[in-house]
Design a protein around this motif. Structure first.
Motif, PDB file in Angstrom:
ATOM      1  N   LYS A 232      -0.692 -17.801  24.595  1.00  0.00           N
ATOM      2  CA  LYS A 232       0.062 -18.029  23.312  1.00  0.00           C
ATOM      3  C   LYS A 232       0.501 -19.406  23.287  1.00  0.00           C
ATOM      4  O   LYS A 232       0.694 -19.869  22.084  1.00  0.00           O
ATOM      5  N   ASP A 233       0.429 -20.007  24.362  1.00  0.00           N
ATOM      6  CA  ASP A 233       1.166 -21.448  24.243  1.00  0.00           C
ATOM      7  C   ASP A 233       0.632 -22.242  25.606  1.00  0.00           C
ATOM      8  O   ASP A 233       1.142 -21.980  26.826  1.00  0.00           O
ATOM      9  N   ARG A 234      -0.253 -23.219  25.583  1.00  0.00           N
ATOM     10  CA  ARG A 234      -0.556 -24.123  26.663  1.00  0.00           C
ATOM     11  C   ARG A 234       0.274 -25.024  27.040  1.00  0.00           C
ATOM     12  O   ARG A 234       0.188 -25.670  28.060  1.00  0.00           O
ATOM     13  N   GLU A 235       1.332 -25.427  26.151  1.00  0.00           N
ATOM     14  CA  GLU A 235       2.380 -26.414  26.385  1.00  0.00           C
ATOM     15  C   GLU A 235       3.710 -25.719  26.722  1.00  0.00           C
ATOM     16  O   GLU A 235       4.806 -26.241  26.063  1.00  0.00           O
ATOM     17  N   SER A 236       3.593 -24.601  27.294  1.00  0.00           N
ATOM     18  CA  SER A 236       4.856 -23.912  27.407  1.00  0.00           C
ATOM     19  C   SER A 236       6.110 -24.666  28.154  1.00  0.00           C
ATOM     20  O   SER A 236       7.305 -24.621  27.875  1.00  0.00           O
ATOM     21  N   HIS A 237       5.538 -25.342  29.274  1.00  0.00           N
ATOM     22  CA  HIS A 237       6.766 -26.147  30.203  1.00  0.00           C
ATOM     23  C   HIS A 237       7.109 -27.355  29.293  1.00  0.00           C
ATOM     24  O   HIS A 237       8.179 -27.733  29.457  1.00  0.00           O
ATOM     25  N   GLN A 238       6.080 -28.069  28.557  1.00  0.00           N
ATOM     26  CA  GLN A 238       6.605 -29.198  27.572  1.00  0.00           C
ATOM     27  C   GLN A 238       7.837 -28.719  26.690  1.00  0.00           C
ATOM     28  O   GLN A 238       8.719 -29.314  26.366  1.00  0.00           O
ATOM     29  N   ARG A 239       7.422 -27.554  26.126  1.00  0.00           N
ATOM     30  CA  ARG A 239       8.295 -27.186  25.086  1.00  0.00           C
ATOM     31  C   ARG A 239       9.641 -26.581  25.494  1.00  0.00           C
ATOM     32  O   ARG A 239      10.461 -27.086  24.881  1.00  0.00           O
ATOM     33  N   ASP A 240       9.510 -26.219  26.640  1.00  0.00           N
ATOM     34  CA  ASP A 240      11.012 -25.535  27.315  1.00  0.00           C
ATOM     35  C   ASP A 240      11.680 -26.548  27.575  1.00  0.00           C
ATOM     36  O   ASP A 240      12.900 -26.803  27.240  1.00  0.00           O
ATOM     37  N   LEU A 241      10.959 -27.897  28.291  1.00  0.00           N
ATOM     38  CA  LEU A 241      12.047 -29.069  28.467  1.00  0.00           C
ATOM     39  C   LEU A 241      12.441 -30.046  27.385  1.00  0.00           C
ATOM     40  O   LEU A 241      13.606 -30.136  27.148  1.00  0.00           O
ATOM     41  N   TYR A 242      11.649 -30.071  26.246  1.00  0.00           N
ATOM     42  CA  TYR A 242      11.668 -30.607  25.243  1.00  0.00           C
ATOM     43  C   TYR A 242      13.092 -29.909  24.304  1.00  0.00           C
ATOM     44  O   TYR A 242      14.116 -30.750  24.026  1.00  0.00           O
ATOM     45  N   GLU A 243      12.763 -28.771  24.115  1.00  0.00           N
ATOM     46  CA  GLU A 243      13.846 -28.079  23.284  1.00  0.00           C
ATOM     47  C   GLU A 243      15.213 -27.905  23.965  1.00  0.00           C
ATOM     48  O   GLU A 243      16.157 -27.906  23.311  1.00  0.00           O
ATOM     49  N   ASN A 244      15.253 -27.574  25.393  1.00  0.00           N
ATOM     50  CA  ASN A 244      16.645 -27.445  26.061  1.00  0.00           C
ATOM     51  C   ASN A 244      17.144 -28.686  26.058  1.00  0.00           C
ATOM     52  O   ASN A 244      18.286 -28.764  25.824  1.00  0.00           O
ATOM     53  N   ILE A 245      16.354 -29.924  26.141  1.00  0.00           N
ATOM     54  CA  ILE A 245      17.098 -31.241  26.223  1.00  0.00           C
ATOM     55  C   ILE A 245      17.645 -31.477  24.581  1.00  0.00           C
ATOM     56  O   ILE A 245      18.887 -31.795  24.379  1.00  0.00           O
ATOM     57  N   GLU A 246      16.962 -31.241  23.455  1.00  0.00           N
ATOM     58  CA  GLU A 246      17.363 -31.246  22.295  1.00  0.00           C
ATOM     59  C   GLU A 246      18.553 -30.381  21.925  1.00  0.00           C
ATOM     60  O   GLU A 246      19.630 -30.752  21.110  1.00  0.00           O
ATOM     61  N   LYS A 247      18.563 -29.425  22.605  1.00  0.00           N
ATOM     62  CA  LYS A 247      20.001 -28.514  22.219  1.00  0.00           C
ATOM     63  C   LYS A 247      21.068 -28.962  23.129  1.00  0.00           C
ATOM     64  O   LYS A 247      22.121 -28.362  22.798  1.00  0.00           O
ATOM     65  N   GLY A 248      20.987 -29.981  24.002  1.00  0.00           N
ATOM     66  CA  GLY A 248      21.989 -30.331  24.979  1.00  0.00           C
ATOM     67  C   GLY A 248      22.074 -29.414  26.028  1.00  0.00           C
ATOM     68  O   GLY A 248      23.087 -29.619  26.796  1.00  0.00           O
TER      69      GLY A 248
END
Length: 475
Positions: A232-248
């Motif tokens: 479903k998502d080949r960029e799962s780790h990139q997405r997790d890192l980016y989104e968590n930092i964006e959320k603070g």
């Protein structure tokens, strides 16, 4: 509305239609913006890294909370010091398009922008590696990449190499364990892996290993869980890192070190500079140093992540090298890879450039946009009488005593099994079962004689290790 321009600031009148000789006629060479756009597109991709091609990164800060000045004079490690940094995570074997959740070692490379220049710590999420001598490194990486005949990844090559190089068994066991697939970059530890040196204000040397312990907790994926995510998502780790930092939700790691004096290291029963081995904590307990936090995402992936260049050759006063053969080779190979990939002046790119003053006599070369005080003063060579930058012997390190003749020495320590056995013995039973299952899955398509060689090695680690893999292979 901002005016669209060329790369040189010239206003562009039309960006929708090419310039042609009549409505149905051929295009004109004088359409310089068409030529520029097409030519630039052809050059938008620089060569990907030969290793660690797929990566994610974030900016952050290292904060030192403990006093370790008795070990090092490096300003970056003085109590209360705060140092900005860039941390790049990566997979090792896959290409730039590889899936984040594949079973692989993860790179953990940190660029510290210290007051004394850039310090790069190029590590992994494992404290060991497959090899202890870089002479084998290109061949090892070939086994992890695509077979040049089939253009497919080749499990037979990987296991053939590992069984012929039993020093790799410790790292193979880690790779095939739960930690072979971290749930995210936030949920894994990082290690400097190599042995480095600390130099204190008395010019005394200590050997040091660096540890970064995740404060988010270790979380891993099974093969089946990873397959579901990759589908479903080949960029799962990139997405997790980016989104968590964006959320603070800023990820944090505890920073710790292991220390050995030169005398202590000389009395060990194993080579402390062997990258395939760890320092047992009973010999060198972990020492608390501080905390690392990631709190800002890059704004331009290509500029700040793809062009980020790391090398263990970048050190600062108070931190030095060791006789680790893999480290010694990487001191050359890493910056050489960046010179090929990015150009001779890759250090001038903003993401790589030191935040402290830079004075060098390296001049010219492609993409050189640094002027430098030395050149302004007319000093483009050294020594000179023009007031240019000069050396300072206060930064000399203490002598490193070296004995023996120049030769191609085989490693004296051929104990390939004790440390993997120690690791196997502390694994919970359910993790052992997953280890067996993961190894069996990785051996699909591997020749029987190579599997049998691997089983003999597993038997020498522990009979239960070999028997468990045998049973998993039969299922």
């Amino acid at each position: 509305m901002k005016q669209l321009t060329t790369d040189f600031g010239n206003p562009i009148a039309s960006n929708q239609n090419s310039l042609s000789a009549g409505e149905l006629g051929p295009l004109l060479l004088q359409d310089y913006q068409l030529i520029e756009k097409l030519a630039h597109q052809n050059r938008e991709r620089i060569p990907e890294r030969a290793v660690h091609a797929k990566g994610s990164a974030a900016y952050g800060e290292l904060v030192i909370t403990e006093d370790i000045s008795k070990y090092t004079k490096a300003k970056v490690f003085q109590k209360g010091e705060k140092t900005p940094l860039l941390l790049r995570f990566s997979t090792v074997a896959g290409e730039a398009g590889a899936a984040d959740a594949e079973r692989d070692v993860r790179g953990f490379a940190i660029k510290f922008y210290t007051k004394e220049g850039v310090w790069d710590l190029v590590g992994n999420n494992t404290p060991t590696f497959f090899l202890r001598d870089a002479y084998k490194f290109p061949d090892f990486i070939h086994t992890q990449k695509r077979n040049p005949k089939t253009h497919l990844r080749c499990a037979n090559a990987a296991w053939d190499f590992w069984t012929l190089c039993p020093e790799s068994l410790h790292q193979v066991t880690i790779l095939m364990s739960d930690r072979g697939i971290p749930a995210s970059y936030r949920n894994m530890n990082g290690y400097g892996s190599h042995t480095y040196s600390f130099i204190n204000s008395n010019n005394e040397r200590f050997w040091v290993k660096f540890h970064f312990k995740t404060k988010q907790g270790i979380k891993c994926l099974t093969n089946e869980e990873a397959e579901q995510i990759i589908a479903k998502d080949r960029e799962s780790h990139q997405r997790d890192l980016y989104e968590n930092i964006e959320k603070g939700n800023f990820p944090k790691w505890s920073v710790k070190i292991q220390i050995l004096s030169e005398e202590q290291a000389s009395k060990l029963e194993f080579n402390p500079f062997d990258l395939t081995k760890v320092w047992p904590h009973k010999i060198a307990p972990l020492i608390e140093v501080g905390e690392m936090i990631l709190n800002k995402n890059p704004q331009n992936y290509f500029n700040e992540v793809e062009q980020a260049a790391f090398s263990p050759s970048n050190i600062v006063p108070g931190i030095g090298f060791s006789p680790d053969k893999m480290l010694q080779a990487r001191i050359f190979s890493y910056p050489d890879a960046q010179r090929y990939r990015l150009g001779a002046n890759y250090h001038q790119l903003p993401v790589n450039r030191a935040k402290s003053e830079v004075n060098t006599y390296n001049v010219a070369g492609a993409m050189n946009f640094g002027i430098g005080d030395n050149l302004v003063n007319g000093a483009y060579y050294e020594p000179n009488t023009l007031g240019g930058a000069v050396e300072n012997e206060m930064y000399l390190e203490p002598d490193l005593v070296i004995k023996g003749n120049a030769n191609r020495y085989k490693a004296v320590d051929n104990d390939y099994y004790t440390q993997p056995r120690n690791l196997f013995n502390i694994m919970p039973e359910d993790e052992k079962q997953r280890l067996f299952k993961n190894i069996a899955a990785s051996m699909q398509g591997v020749k029987e004689e190579i599997i049998n060689k691997a089983l003999k090695h597993f038997e020498l680690i522990h009979p239960d290790y070999a028997n468990g893999v045998k049973k998993a292979l039969c299922k």
